[in-house]
Design an enzyme around this catalytic site. Structure first.
Site, PDB file in Angstrom:
ATOM      1  N   GLN A   3       5.765  25.427  29.005  1.00 28.05           N
ATOM      2  CA  GLN A   3       6.534  26.667  29.157  1.00 28.05           C
ATOM      3  C   GLN A   3       5.674  27.918  29.070  1.00 28.05           C
ATOM      4  O   GLN A   3       5.860  28.781  28.214  1.00 28.05           O
ATOM      5  CB  GLN A   3       7.659  26.743  28.112  1.00 28.05           C
ATOM      6  CG  GLN A   3       8.625  25.574  28.190  1.00 28.05           C
ATOM      7  CD  GLN A   3       9.312  25.496  29.534  1.00 28.05           C
ATOM      8  OE1 GLN A   3       9.557  26.508  30.170  1.00 28.05           O
ATOM      9  NE2 GLN A   3       9.615  24.301  29.990  1.00 28.05           N
ATOM     10  N   LYS A  14      -7.059  23.287  30.681  1.00 24.70           N
ATOM     11  CA  LYS A  14      -8.341  22.665  30.387  1.00 24.70           C
ATOM     12  C   LYS A  14      -9.299  23.764  29.953  1.00 24.70           C
ATOM     13  O   LYS A  14      -9.605  24.668  30.723  1.00 24.70           O
ATOM     14  CB  LYS A  14      -8.865  21.946  31.622  1.00 24.70           C
ATOM     15  CG  LYS A  14     -10.171  21.186  31.388  1.00 24.70           C
ATOM     16  CD  LYS A  14     -10.516  20.343  32.610  1.00 24.70           C
ATOM     17  CE  LYS A  14     -11.751  19.508  32.364  1.00 24.70           C
ATOM     18  NZ  LYS A  14     -12.055  18.642  33.523  1.00 24.70           N
ATOM     19  N   PHE A  26       4.334  33.128  33.668  1.00 31.97           N
ATOM     20  CA  PHE A  26       3.427  33.993  34.403  1.00 31.97           C
ATOM     21  C   PHE A  26       4.209  35.155  34.990  1.00 31.97           C
ATOM     22  O   PHE A  26       5.391  35.296  34.771  1.00 31.97           O
ATOM     23  CB  PHE A  26       2.720  33.202  35.508  1.00 31.97           C
ATOM     24  CG  PHE A  26       1.790  32.161  34.968  1.00 31.97           C
ATOM     25  CD1 PHE A  26       2.234  30.868  34.773  1.00 31.97           C
ATOM     26  CD2 PHE A  26       0.491  32.472  34.644  1.00 31.97           C
ATOM     27  CE1 PHE A  26       1.382  29.903  34.274  1.00 31.97           C
ATOM     28  CE2 PHE A  26      -0.369  31.520  34.151  1.00 31.97           C
ATOM     29  CZ  PHE A  26       0.088  30.234  33.961  1.00 31.97           C
ATOM     30  N   GLY A  27       3.507  35.958  35.810  1.00 31.12           N
ATOM     31  CA  GLY A  27       4.178  37.103  36.428  1.00 31.12           C
ATOM     32  C   GLY A  27       4.281  38.238  35.431  1.00 31.12           C
ATOM     33  O   GLY A  27       3.346  38.568  34.719  1.00 31.12           O
ATOM     34  N   ASP A  53     -16.618   9.700  39.130  1.00 29.55           N
ATOM     35  CA  ASP A  53     -16.156   9.316  37.790  1.00 29.55           C
ATOM     36  C   ASP A  53     -14.705   8.823  37.843  1.00 29.55           C
ATOM     37  O   ASP A  53     -13.882   9.179  37.009  1.00 29.55           O
ATOM     38  CB  ASP A  53     -16.290  10.497  36.822  1.00 29.55           C
ATOM     39  CG  ASP A  53     -16.222  10.047  35.365  1.00 29.55           C
ATOM     40  OD1 ASP A  53     -16.488   8.852  35.113  1.00 29.55           O
ATOM     41  OD2 ASP A  53     -15.900  10.859  34.501  1.00 29.55           O
TER      42      ASP A  53
END
Length: 776
Positions: free
Chosen positions: A488, A505, A491-492, A602
């Site tokens: 959750q 990440k 954005f914006g 990988d």
């Protein structure tokens, strides 16, 4: 479909009796016009069988001036012989003494002298017979009239009413068309017609492994493909589209059952929908595709636009672009497309002269392939989202729908002014390329942009800062390699009640070498778009914080299910096959279909993420490399995971696409067995590859199957997957198949697979990061 089987037959008395009996049956066929070959019966080159109502005929034929013999099906009521199906298209017989028979083991076989070609590969405990139906379908039945095999599951170049074009995951079937090599050679040609495995409802023509043409998406309401407009005027053919988790396909029927119709993929790469007109004794063409050069897929390459009406050639570069290879472009090869004249700033707020990247409107075109639809509050936000995303190349806004494109723009076509199907889109360009022309942003609009951008940037910064505080305090991250999963994130403007589930990440501040991998991952995956690759939403690189934001995978990674005693029972056979096929498709895209040829380096179970429906997505591209040829590359910096590394990479530092194939083979065997390749202990085998090889040599391959798979799987299906896995892990890279070969093997039930050689590292134990060899 069939397989070559060479055998030596002695001309014994029993064999002569068999030939005489076969000849006797021939006369019974010829007199009674039977539609069936019973078990033990045969037909010769001078004999045929005919469907009950006389619609279709089956027998031997020699195309054109050829002296080769093939078993085929053709229309009985059409004056010029039109072949719709070929049994032995991979192998032609030269001798007129060739026969077609239903063997004593129930299979349909073509043979002549010492050579035989098995058309079917079934196992039946009762008698079988082959019947030609009035649909043109040749079926093999048992005593209970159950269909054991049918030619409709193995089309040649012709799509008949009642056939399917698509796939059935339950049975492992793929229905597709392959053109003839030439008008006198029915062996498989270079063109194939396939259903889009992404589930868009499109059909594709491929030239080899390269996209040649696309039908456009399926319109459920209009029952047409968006780019085949002639279907809207159709009054003869009733096309339909079926989609479910188990199977997806296109098929069609005829409104008037007396009409003789076919859809054929011809040797030129065109698909043609035709009907037979008895009055004129010829085939009438209803529609064909592609009709023009501009309908050939990506004919003008990346950022090129095609125009059928142009007087100076079909292709041109979009504004702000120029030919990538002027020499090739001038000589007529436009496939390399175009490149930018001036680079975008991508992440920098302004150019050196103080101007930001801007947009140029391109009008009345067929929009590029592979769009992404974003939720938006309006045109301004749509424009802002694209401007502030480094990977966004263009956007289009229409009726509250924001559509964006990342990376290369492909398959653009300039439409005529009177074509109502045209759309406008906005192309992102460096400000220097506009110079006050076209759609340059005005001074007032620039101020609005600045305010909106600053507001979004500040809000996003506060949101991410707040998230990381919560992560440090109390968020329990799901255990995926190097990822912390956060839910959750808004954005914006930060005011919407809606949120996105994303994976974050983050590069550790203490990491001394992870920055290059993180940067490599961001640059590569931003250029890739495939349903079996994890999606990158954005990045944040601010001082010591280096973050990538991905789509959220609620089911973690494959190893969480596969190697966990409490969870691996969740993966039933159907799900495992779906994961195998998805990973194969993702690798095939990386190796062949993406603009950049990518070697992952990988691939392993922990790097296969699973979405809510257990669809697989390849992740972690930090070690991936762009690859420009089919040859191996050398490196002194060997990275990856022991147990998945190919021998030439682990021992010599050589890597190629075949390195990924090796890793895929290991992963495939792990999925089938539920066992890790590393740390695997067995009395006579030091790892999973050795164990699988020992079972295979002893004809006990079925024992490799994970015991939790309680489904009564046909033995030959499981052995096919083991065979493919062992082919992928052979020691020599040259012996391993390509991923294109692998996908064909997975999707073609009747394809004859070669025998594998002993796997690499089969006498090697890998655990605790160390290698231990077994002395033989």
């Amino acid at each position: 479909m069939g397989s070559m089987k060479f055998s030596t037959r002695r001309c014994s008395a029993n064999y002569l009796v068999f030939l005489l009996i076969s000849s006797g049956f021939h006369w019974q066929f010829a007199d009674a016009f039977t539609d069936t070959i019973l078990q033990g019966q045969s037909i010769t080159t001078s004999q045929t069988i005919i469907s009950a109502a006389g619609n279709f005929e089956l027998g031997f034929f020699s195309p054109g001036n050829s002296t080769n013999y093939y078993v085929g099906i053709w229309y009985k009521k059409v004056s010029n012989q039109t072949i719709v199906w070929v049994a032995n298209r991979e192998y032609a017989f030269k001798n007129r003494s060739v026969v077609l028979t239903v063997r004593t083991d129930g299979n349909l076989e073509v043979w002549e002298g010492k050579i035989s070609y098995r058309v079917t590969s079934i196992s039946s405990n009762s008698k079988t017979s082959a019947t030609l139906l009035d649909s043109g379908n040749l079926v093999l039945r048992n005593d209970n009239s159950s269909i054991l095999w049918q030619s409709f599951d193995y089309p040649s170049d012709t799509f008949l009413p009642g056939m399917k074009l698509g796939y059935d995951k339950r049975a492992g079937k793929t229905w597709s068309l392959v053109s003839w090599k030439s008008s006198e050679d029915p062996s498989p040609g270079v063109f194939s017609l396939k259903y889009d495995p992404k589930g868009t409802g499109q059909i594709f023509i491929l030239q080899g492994s390269t996209m040649y043409w696309a039908s456009g998406t399926w319109d459920r309401d209009g029952q047409v493909f968006s780019l085949i407009r002639e279907m809207r005027l159709n009054y003869m053919f009733n096309f339909s589209y079926s989609f479910s988790k188990e199977e997806s396909y296109i098929n069609y029927s005829i409104y008037d059952s007396s009409t003789i119709s076919r859809l054929v993929l011809d040797v030129s790469g065109q698909i043609k929908q035709m009907a037979w007109l008895e009055a004129s004794h010829q085939w009438h063409m209803f529609w064909f595709q592609p009709k023009t050069q501009c309908e050939v897929y990506a004919y003008c390459g990346p950022f090129g636009i095609c125009n059928d009406s142009a007087v100076d050639g079909f292709c041109a570069c979009l504004p702000g672009f120029e030919p990538a290879s002027p020499n090739n472009w001038n000589s007529g090869d436009k496939s390399g497309g175009c490149v930018r004249k001036a680079d975008l700033q991508c992440g920098n707020s302004t150019h050196a002269n103080g101007e930001r990247d801007q947009f140029h409107r391109v009008s009345n075109v067929r929009l590029p392939e592979y769009p992404l639809t974003l939720p938006t509050s309006g045109a301004m936000q749509c424009e802002s989202d694209c401007l502030n995303n480094c990977s966004c190349s263009a956007y289009s806004y229409n009726v509250k729908e924001c559509t964006v494109w990342g990376g290369d723009l492909l398959n653009l076509q300039q439409l005529s002014d009177d074509d109502s199907n045209g759309r406008d889109f906005y192309l992102k360009l460096a400000a220097s390329e506009l110079n006050g022309k076209g759609n340059k942003i005005s001074s007032s609009k620039w101020k609005v942009w600045l305010i909106v951008t600053l507001a979004i940037s500040l809000t996003s910064a506060f949101v991410i800062w707040g998230i990381w505080r919560k992560i440090r305090r109390k968020v329990t991250a799901q255990k995926i390699p190097t990822m912390n999963l956060v839910r959750q994130i808004n954005f914006g403007e930060g005011k919407s009640q809606k949120g996105y589930e994303v994976a974050v990440k983050r590069l550790s501040k203490r990491s001394g070498q992870g920055w290059e991998e993180l940067k490599n991952e961001a640059m590569l995956i931003a250029k890739l778009q495939h349903k079996n690759l994890v999606k990158l939403f954005g990045c944040c690189i601010e001082q010591d914080e280096k973050i990538l934001i991905y789509e959220y995978m609620p089911n973690k990674s494959l190893d969480f299910f596969l190697f966990d005693s409490a969870n691996h029972g969740i993966l039933n056979w159907e799900t495992r096959v779906h994961i195998i096929e998805g990973v194969a498709q993702g690798l095939l895209y990386l190796h062949q279909y993406s603009r950049l040829r990518i070697i992952h380096r990988d691939l392993k179970a922990s790097n296969i993420l699973l979405d809510k429906d257990l669809n697989p997505k390849i992740s972690d591209f930090g070690m991936a490399r762009i690859f420009g040829s089919n040859e191996s590359k050398a490196t002194n910096h060997i990275v990856g995971t022991y147990g998945y590394m190919s021998p030439e990479y682990a021992l010599e530092g050589l890597f190629s696409t075949k390195s990924d194939v090796f890793s895929f083979g290991v992963l495939l065997l792990e999925i089938l067995s539920g066992k890790k390749n590393t740390g695997f202990y067995q009395s006579d085998s030091l790892n999973l590859l050795g164990y699988a090889w020992d079972l295979w040599k002893d004809s006990r391959g079925q024992e490799l199957m994970d015991p939790v798979l309680e489904e009564a799987l046909p033995r030959h299906i499981l052995l096919k997957y083991i065979n493919i896995g062992l082919l992928c892990v052979q020691e020599s890279a040259d012996d391993r198949p390509t991923m294109s070969d692998v996908v064909s093997m997975l999707g073609n039930e009747s394809l004859h697979l070669p025998s594998p050689k002993q796997p690499a590292f089969s006498n090697l134990r890998i655990y605790d990061g160390k290698l231990k060899f077994k002395l033989k």
